[in-house]
Design a protein around this motif. Sequence first.
Motif, mmCIF file in Angstrom:
data_model
loop_
_atom_site.group_PDB
_atom_site.id
_atom_site.type_symbol
_atom_site.label_atom_id
_atom_site.label_comp_id
_atom_site.label_asym_id
_atom_site.label_seq_id
_atom_site.Cartn_x
_atom_site.Cartn_y
_atom_site.Cartn_z
ATOM 1 N N ARG A 189 0.835 -1.214 0.000
ATOM 2 C CA ARG A 189 0.000 0.000 0.000
ATOM 3 C C ARG A 189 0.866 1.259 0.000
ATOM 4 O O ARG A 189 0.604 2.209 -0.746
ATOM 5 C CB ARG A 189 -0.920 0.005 1.231
ATOM 6 C CG ARG A 189 -2.128 -0.900 1.113
ATOM 7 C CD ARG A 189 -3.132 -0.655 2.216
ATOM 8 N NE ARG A 189 -2.584 -0.896 3.548
ATOM 9 C CZ ARG A 189 -2.634 -2.070 4.173
ATOM 10 N NH1 ARG A 189 -3.199 -3.110 3.583
ATOM 11 N NH2 ARG A 189 -2.127 -2.207 5.373
ATOM 12 N N LEU A 190 1.896 1.268 0.849
ATOM 13 C CA LEU A 190 2.753 2.445 0.966
ATOM 14 C C LEU A 190 3.463 2.755 -0.349
ATOM 15 O O LEU A 190 3.481 3.901 -0.812
ATOM 16 C CB LEU A 190 3.772 2.226 2.082
ATOM 17 C CG LEU A 190 4.769 3.350 2.350
ATOM 18 C CD1 LEU A 190 4.057 4.639 2.722
ATOM 19 C CD2 LEU A 190 5.757 2.943 3.431
ATOM 20 N N ARG A 191 4.021 1.724 -0.980
ATOM 21 C CA ARG A 191 4.732 1.935 -2.256
ATOM 22 C C ARG A 191 3.775 2.402 -3.349
ATOM 23 O O ARG A 191 4.141 3.212 -4.202
ATOM 24 C CB ARG A 191 5.466 0.657 -2.651
ATOM 25 C CG ARG A 191 6.696 0.419 -1.784
ATOM 26 C CD ARG A 191 7.324 -0.944 -1.976
ATOM 27 N NE ARG A 191 8.531 -1.066 -1.172
ATOM 28 C CZ ARG A 191 8.983 -2.199 -0.659
ATOM 29 N NH1 ARG A 191 8.329 -3.331 -0.871
ATOM 30 N NH2 ARG A 191 10.094 -2.216 0.064
ATOM 31 N N SER A 192 2.561 1.902 -3.316
ATOM 32 C CA SER A 192 1.558 2.328 -4.285
ATOM 33 C C SER A 192 1.216 3.801 -4.080
ATOM 34 O O SER A 192 1.081 4.562 -5.049
ATOM 35 C CB SER A 192 0.304 1.456 -4.129
ATOM 36 O OG SER A 192 -0.728 1.919 -4.928
ATOM 37 N N GLN A 193 1.086 4.220 -2.832
ATOM 38 C CA GLN A 193 0.789 5.619 -2.544
ATOM 39 C C GLN A 193 1.945 6.540 -2.921
ATOM 40 O O GLN A 193 1.725 7.633 -3.437
ATOM 41 C CB GLN A 193 0.449 5.771 -1.049
ATOM 42 C CG GLN A 193 -0.873 5.134 -0.666
ATOM 43 C CD GLN A 193 -1.084 5.082 0.821
ATOM 44 O OE1 GLN A 193 -0.150 5.172 1.623
ATOM 45 N NE2 GLN A 193 -2.336 4.932 1.240
ATOM 46 N N ALA A 196 1.980 6.926 -6.647
ATOM 47 C CA ALA A 196 0.871 7.762 -7.119
ATOM 48 C C ALA A 196 1.018 9.212 -6.679
ATOM 49 O O ALA A 196 0.192 10.053 -7.025
ATOM 50 C CB ALA A 196 -0.441 7.191 -6.622
ATOM 51 N N ILE A 198 0.703 10.307 -3.670
ATOM 52 C CA ILE A 198 -0.194 10.620 -2.550
ATOM 53 C C ILE A 198 0.631 10.988 -1.315
ATOM 54 O O ILE A 198 0.244 11.850 -0.533
ATOM 55 C CB ILE A 198 -1.126 9.422 -2.255
ATOM 56 C CG1 ILE A 198 -2.007 9.139 -3.476
ATOM 57 C CG2 ILE A 198 -1.961 9.670 -1.012
ATOM 58 C CD1 ILE A 198 -2.782 7.854 -3.395
ATOM 59 N N ILE A 199 1.771 10.331 -1.168
ATOM 60 C CA ILE A 199 2.645 10.606 -0.022
ATOM 61 C C ILE A 199 3.940 11.248 -0.536
ATOM 62 O O ILE A 199 4.532 10.770 -1.476
ATOM 63 C CB ILE A 199 2.971 9.309 0.738
ATOM 64 C CG1 ILE A 199 1.689 8.739 1.346
ATOM 65 C CG2 ILE A 199 3.982 9.575 1.837
ATOM 66 C CD1 ILE A 199 1.870 7.444 2.065
#
Length: 199
Positions: A189-193, A196, A198-199
């Motif tokens: 999830r973190l790598r996806s964010q 993208a 997001i983070i």
Amino acid sequence: MNQMLQDSIDTTTDIATETAPPADTPAASPPDESPPAPSHPRFAKPQRVAFVQSAWHRDVVAECRIAFLDEIEARHILRDRVDIFEVPGSFEIPLHAQLLAKTRRYTAIVAAGLVVDGGIYRHEFVSDAVIKALMDVQLRTEVPVFSAVLTPQQFHETQAHFEFFRKHFATKGVEVATACAETLLSLERLRSQVAAGII
């Protein structure tokens, strides 16, 4: 008097006949009291895990591997996606973990071993060195490394201790599989964010 006794017997027989189930009716089975299997989230991408175990007290450490494989499969990482590696002792685990992490083939590495004998100073030195080295591997490579390397201070080579630590390793196998799967989901999830923005 005899008539009253006979009436009482007749009444009892009638009640028993009315309340007893027919002989050919199967008895009701008890309700299934086992809790439903927990539902675990699935991964967006395939995961592959390296399991590195010490050969020292192999039969005890094997309980960790067996429990790990059962739990990790319940968490949607198939057994054929877990590669098993065996090393002579716990001291040899970190180098193997580092080489495996550098292949980039594995999304996680799990270490299992039992550090005993050699006096308290050697015992503490080996356990501290192994845990620190495993942490260094994970920070250098960004491949998560999980430890089920146990370092009991009061281990005696008796049947009672072997039996206790077999059960303890089985518990640790479930715990390390849980930590592994949950961390991989979190990192996914973190790598996806991050990708993208997001983070």
